[in-house]
Design a protein around this motif. Structure first.
Motif, PDB file in Angstrom:
ATOM      1  N   THR A 195       0.810  -1.194   0.058  1.00  0.00           N
ATOM      2  CA  THR A 195       0.029  -0.068  -0.046  1.00  0.00           C
ATOM      3  C   THR A 195       0.706   1.205   0.097  1.00  0.00           C
ATOM      4  O   THR A 195       0.812   2.169  -0.882  1.00  0.00           O
ATOM      5  N   ARG A 196       1.870   1.325   0.898  1.00  0.00           N
ATOM      6  CA  ARG A 196       2.718   2.479   0.844  1.00  0.00           C
ATOM      7  C   ARG A 196       3.459   2.510  -0.288  1.00  0.00           C
ATOM      8  O   ARG A 196       3.501   3.647  -0.775  1.00  0.00           O
ATOM      9  N   GLU A 197       4.236   1.513  -0.850  1.00  0.00           N
ATOM     10  CA  GLU A 197       4.807   1.657  -2.253  1.00  0.00           C
ATOM     11  C   GLU A 197       3.835   2.409  -3.231  1.00  0.00           C
ATOM     12  O   GLU A 197       4.307   3.108  -4.101  1.00  0.00           O
ATOM     13  N   ASN A 198       2.785   1.754  -3.256  1.00  0.00           N
ATOM     14  CA  ASN A 198       1.715   2.306  -4.365  1.00  0.00           C
ATOM     15  C   ASN A 198       1.403   3.526  -4.313  1.00  0.00           C
ATOM     16  O   ASN A 198       1.251   4.286  -5.140  1.00  0.00           O
ATOM     17  N   LEU A 199       1.186   3.976  -2.801  1.00  0.00           N
ATOM     18  CA  LEU A 199       0.913   5.326  -2.632  1.00  0.00           C
ATOM     19  C   LEU A 199       1.909   6.512  -2.967  1.00  0.00           C
ATOM     20  O   LEU A 199       1.651   7.486  -3.657  1.00  0.00           O
ATOM     21  N   ILE A 205       4.258   4.301 -11.442  1.00  0.00           N
ATOM     22  CA  ILE A 205       3.455   3.046 -11.792  1.00  0.00           C
ATOM     23  C   ILE A 205       2.430   3.487 -12.822  1.00  0.00           C
ATOM     24  O   ILE A 205       2.288   2.816 -13.971  1.00  0.00           O
ATOM     25  N   ARG A 206       1.904   4.760 -12.813  1.00  0.00           N
ATOM     26  CA  ARG A 206       1.059   5.281 -14.056  1.00  0.00           C
ATOM     27  C   ARG A 206       1.914   5.616 -15.349  1.00  0.00           C
ATOM     28  O   ARG A 206       1.572   5.194 -16.491  1.00  0.00           O
ATOM     29  N   ALA A 207       3.008   5.893 -15.020  1.00  0.00           N
ATOM     30  CA  ALA A 207       3.974   6.178 -16.263  1.00  0.00           C
ATOM     31  C   ALA A 207       4.449   5.100 -16.918  1.00  0.00           C
ATOM     32  O   ALA A 207       4.352   5.211 -18.206  1.00  0.00           O
ATOM     33  N   PHE A 208       4.566   4.111 -16.083  1.00  0.00           N
ATOM     34  CA  PHE A 208       5.103   2.755 -16.881  1.00  0.00           C
ATOM     35  C   PHE A 208       3.790   1.974 -17.314  1.00  0.00           C
ATOM     36  O   PHE A 208       4.177   0.811 -17.659  1.00  0.00           O
ATOM     37  N   ASN A 209       2.488   2.359 -17.070  1.00  0.00           N
ATOM     38  CA  ASN A 209       1.452   1.707 -17.271  1.00  0.00           C
ATOM     39  C   ASN A 209       1.530   0.143 -16.620  1.00  0.00           C
ATOM     40  O   ASN A 209       0.993  -0.852 -17.219  1.00  0.00           O
ATOM     41  N   GLY A 212      -1.881  -2.801 -13.594  1.00  0.00           N
ATOM     42  CA  GLY A 212      -2.153  -4.264 -13.683  1.00  0.00           C
ATOM     43  C   GLY A 212      -1.388  -5.160 -12.780  1.00  0.00           C
ATOM     44  O   GLY A 212      -1.806  -5.941 -11.986  1.00  0.00           O
ATOM     45  N   ILE A 213      -0.178  -4.771 -12.995  1.00  0.00           N
ATOM     46  CA  ILE A 213       1.102  -5.662 -12.258  1.00  0.00           C
ATOM     47  C   ILE A 213       0.874  -5.328 -10.599  1.00  0.00           C
ATOM     48  O   ILE A 213       0.682  -6.328  -9.871  1.00  0.00           O
ATOM     49  N   PHE A 218      -0.822  -6.893  -5.192  1.00  0.00           N
ATOM     50  CA  PHE A 218      -1.757  -6.503  -4.024  1.00  0.00           C
ATOM     51  C   PHE A 218      -2.906  -7.652  -3.949  1.00  0.00           C
ATOM     52  O   PHE A 218      -3.110  -8.092  -2.562  1.00  0.00           O
ATOM     53  N   GLU A 219      -3.526  -8.105  -4.925  1.00  0.00           N
ATOM     54  CA  GLU A 219      -4.704  -9.221  -4.881  1.00  0.00           C
ATOM     55  C   GLU A 219      -3.947 -10.529  -4.218  1.00  0.00           C
ATOM     56  O   GLU A 219      -4.712 -10.923  -3.630  1.00  0.00           O
TER      57      GLU A 219
END
Length: 583
Positions: A195-199, A205-209, A212-213, A218-219
């Motif tokens: 969660t912390r890494e994604n925030l 994450i968005r720049a490299f699209n 999904g990964i 996380f799932e």
């Protein structure tokens, strides 16, 4: 777990009062079955109304007294638990603040957050339950057992059946659930980390699209945690109806046996009623003890994680008092300093020696990985040199008391760090007693006044966590203003001008010159324009000093420096610089 019980010591008198309230509560509760037996045997069967009223009022008194003790014990338990967790969290936080960069590598940020919050809560809940149950359950067990045997010895074997059934059930539950508790906290750490890494890395994450990964990662962790929760909840929820079956079965058995005995002696009715209640109390006490044993392993896992933090000894030890009197004239000197990261075979810094004087600017330049940032991070003792000495104001770093050293240093890190609050609170972060005039002067020198005056609220404008509501350049200028406002002996700029345009960079350095006339200035930079006027430029390559001098001197004598200059200037500009150097 036992190590953490020392946090109850300041509240020993409240613990004793809690035990007294619980003991009185147990006594009053266990008097009720005997009083009910007296009403049945002496009042109802004997048709003595006065006796029924007499015993009934006595029962009412026991009920009121027991309720008061229950309220008091609940209040004290909650209070002690809250203070326990408060003190424990404070010690964990204080311990983490004492860690250096090397110590922090032993724990992830996500893990430290969970240890300070989730693990402490888990231990707190268990401590609260222990304070209540470790007295009430054993006393209830013993007294219920004795009273039941005295009341109806012919039916005492029923208790053995109940105890065996409860113990068997709880044992099965513990065997199934406890192994899951051991991995429960690790999975929570993993979820917090993701969660912390994604925030924090959302833009990347968005720049490299790669949404999904990250979603799949996380799932996967979330599914693992969900399966653990479902499994443990199934077992725990299944336990409740099985316990009800045991309780109801015992009640039915007591009634059946009691009725068969009543056919022989009707006066046995009161004893049968009291015995049934004592058996119920006994089973409840065993159940409470068993549930405590189920909670203890999970709390013990949390306690071990907490103790890992508390027992970690910082690798950098500070003096209680500075040994010696620092010189009034600021200086920083490196004497044959080597540094290697723990576990690494190669040196990051090798035989670094130089001296930086007050009123002079010492700049460090070199390729990526040459050791520039590592070198200046040794000055505030974020790391400890592998060998050699670092002397600040005439005293070796290891002889300094922490606050005494830190108040002499104004650090502007490579990545500007701001804290949630206001513009003013961030600038005054290192000098909370600074006047508003000093704060505004620091902002002026750092070229931050223009954008601050445009903010809603100006110096009272809100700064979000991490400075997410200001730009990179604004963040750097506020970080520089914070260091200026502190008025230290030593300024450390770790590539702190990289987000500034050339014009702002030049203005800032010009405004800074009168301020640092009596201070040591250490600058790490990538741009030649930032360090061109430095009094001493140190060129690093693979952790070694390969050049030392002023700009034009290094152009003549240092091949590495010439390569850096050539990479940043046009051919015409570079030729002009060489001409100036050889003039």
């Amino acid at each position: 777990m036992l190590r953490l019980l020392k946090y109850l010591k300041p509240y020993w008198w409240q613990v004793l009062l809690l035990f007294a309230a619980i003991g009185l509560q147990v006594f009053t509760n266990l008097q009720l079955p005997a009083q009910m037996a007296d009403i049945i045997n002496g009042g109802i069967t004997g048709e003595n109304i006065d006796y029924i009223w007499q015993i009934g009022l006595r029962m009412l008194l026991f009920i009121v007294l027991g309720a008061g003790c229950s309220i008091l014990s609940t209040f004290l338990s909650a209070r002690i638990g809250a203070y326990f967790s408060r003190d424990l969290r404070a010690d964990i936080f204080q311990k983490v603040l004492s860690f250096n960069a090397t110590d922090l590598k032993n724990f992830s940020t996500a893990s430290l957050i969970n240890r300070t919050t989730n693990d402490v809560n888990q231990v707190q809940q268990t401590i609260m339950m222990m304070l209540s149950l470790m007295l009430i359950a054993p006393i209830s067990c013993v007294i219920s057992l004795v009273m039941a045997i005295q009341t109806a010895p012919d039916m005492s074997w029923i208790m053995a059946v109940g105890v065996v059934a409860i113990v068997t059930l709880i044992t099965v539950v513990m065997v199934l659930v406890i192994p899951k508790f051991k991995i429960f906290q690790k999975v929570i750490d993993k979820i917090t980390l993701l969660t912390r890494e994604n925030l924090t890395g959302l833009k990347v994450i968005r720049a490299f699209n790669n949404e999904g990964i990250e979603k799949k990662k996380f799932e996967s962790a979330n599914a693992e945690l969900t399966n653990l929760i479902i499994f443990t909840e199934k077992i725990m929820k299944l336990t409740n109806p099985l316990i009800n079956v045991i309780f109801n079965g015992l009640t039915l058995l007591c009634t059946y046996i009691g009725i068969s005995l009543l056919t022989q002696n009707f006066d046995y009715l009161g004893d049968m009623s009291a015995f049934t209640q004592y058996v119920t109390q006994l089973m409840i006490s065993f159940l409470m003890l068993s549930m405590l044993f189920v909670m203890l392993p999970r709390a013990n896992v949390s306690a071990e994680r907490i103790n890992e933090v508390l027992k970690t000894k910082p690798k950098i030890v500070w003096k209680d008092v500075t040994s010696g009197i620092p010189e009034k004239i600021a200086s920083v000197e490196f004497k044959d300093v080597d540094f290697s990261y723990p576990g690494a075979k190669e040196k990051v810094l090798d035989k670094i020696s130089f001296k930086a004087h007050a009123g002079k600017t010492t700049a460090f330049i070199g390729s990526t990985g040459s050791g520039k940032s590592t070198l200046i991070n040794l000055v505030p003792r974020f790391y400890e040199p592998t060998s050699g000495e670092i002397v600040v104001n005439g005293i070796e770093l290891r002889k300094y008391e922490k606050d005494d050293l830190m108040r002499r240093i104004g650090l502007v890190p490579q990545r500007g760090v701001l804290f949630s609050g206001t513009v003013a609170s961030n600038i005054k972060f290192g000098a909370p007693n600074a006047t508003d005039q000093q704060m505004k002067e620091a902002a002026r020198i750092a070229q931050a006044t223009n954008f601050i005056e445009k903010l809603p609220g100006k110096y009272n404008a809100h700064i979000a966590q991490g400075g997410s509501n200001v730009s990179g350049g604004q963040k750097q200028r506020l970080s520089i203003a914070r260091a200026i406002c502190k008025n230290p002996d030593i300024f450390i700029f770790d590539d702190s001008f990289s987000a500034l345009d050339m014009k702002t960079d030049a203005k800032l350095r010009k405004a800074l010159m009168p301020v640092v006339k009596d201070m040591v200035v250490l600058v790490v930079a990538q741009r030649i324009s930032t360090i061109k006027e430095a009094d001493q430029i140190i060129v690093l390559d693979a952790g070694k000093i390969v050049g030392k001098g002023r700009h034009y001197e290094l152009l003549r004598t240092c091949k590495v420096y010439r390569g850096i200059v050539k990479s940043q200037l046009s051919d015409k500009e570079y030729a002009h610089e060489l001409e100036e150097a050889n003039a």
